[in-house]
Design a protein around this motif. Structure first.
Motif: not given
Length: 120
Positions: A17-21, A23-33, A60-65, A70-77
């Motif tokens: 949920x850094x600045x670039x992420x 801007x690429x729906x990081x908050x929405x990704x967090x909520x959806x996940x 962005x948006x980056x999600x790591x598992x 595993x580092x994922x890229x371009x994750x949207x909701x």
């Protein structure tokens, strides 16, 4: 979400949920996940953590598992929901969204964006 007793936790998911992420729906990704985890009653199996910048702004948006590393890229909701259903609950990583994975004691480029590196 299991926060005090992690003994049953199978996955730790870090959602940038850094600045670039953001801007690429990081908050929405967090909520959806988190909503998808709850929908499947998997709060004790999957622990999520909202982070600040992970330093991979171009992905962005980056999600790591973890523990897979595993580092994922371009994750949207929608891909976040798919990540829960496929990777976290069924053990089938989203190769087309992978940027890096941990193999042979180091992180290596993986997924569709990696040149000359085989997928798992």
């Amino acid at each position: 979400m299991a926060t005090w007793d992690l003994s049953g936790t199978q996955h730790h998911v870090l959602i940038c949920n850094g600045g670039s992420c953001l801007r690429k729906q990081g908050d929405e990704v967090t909520l959806a996940l988190r909503e998808e985890v709850a929908l499947h009653g998997a709060e004790n199996l999957i622990h999520t953590t909202r982070t600040r910048c992970n330093g991979r702004c171009e992905d962005a948006c980056v999600v790591t598992v973890y523990p897979e590393g595993i580092w994922y890229k371009d994750i949207g909701p929608e891909s976040a929901r798919l990540l829960v259903r496929e990777h976290l609950l069924q053990g089938r990583p989203l190769y087309e969204r992978m940027a890096y994975s941990y193999r042979n004691e180091r992180f290596v480029p993986t997924g569709s964006g990696a040149k000359g590196v085989p997928r798992h």
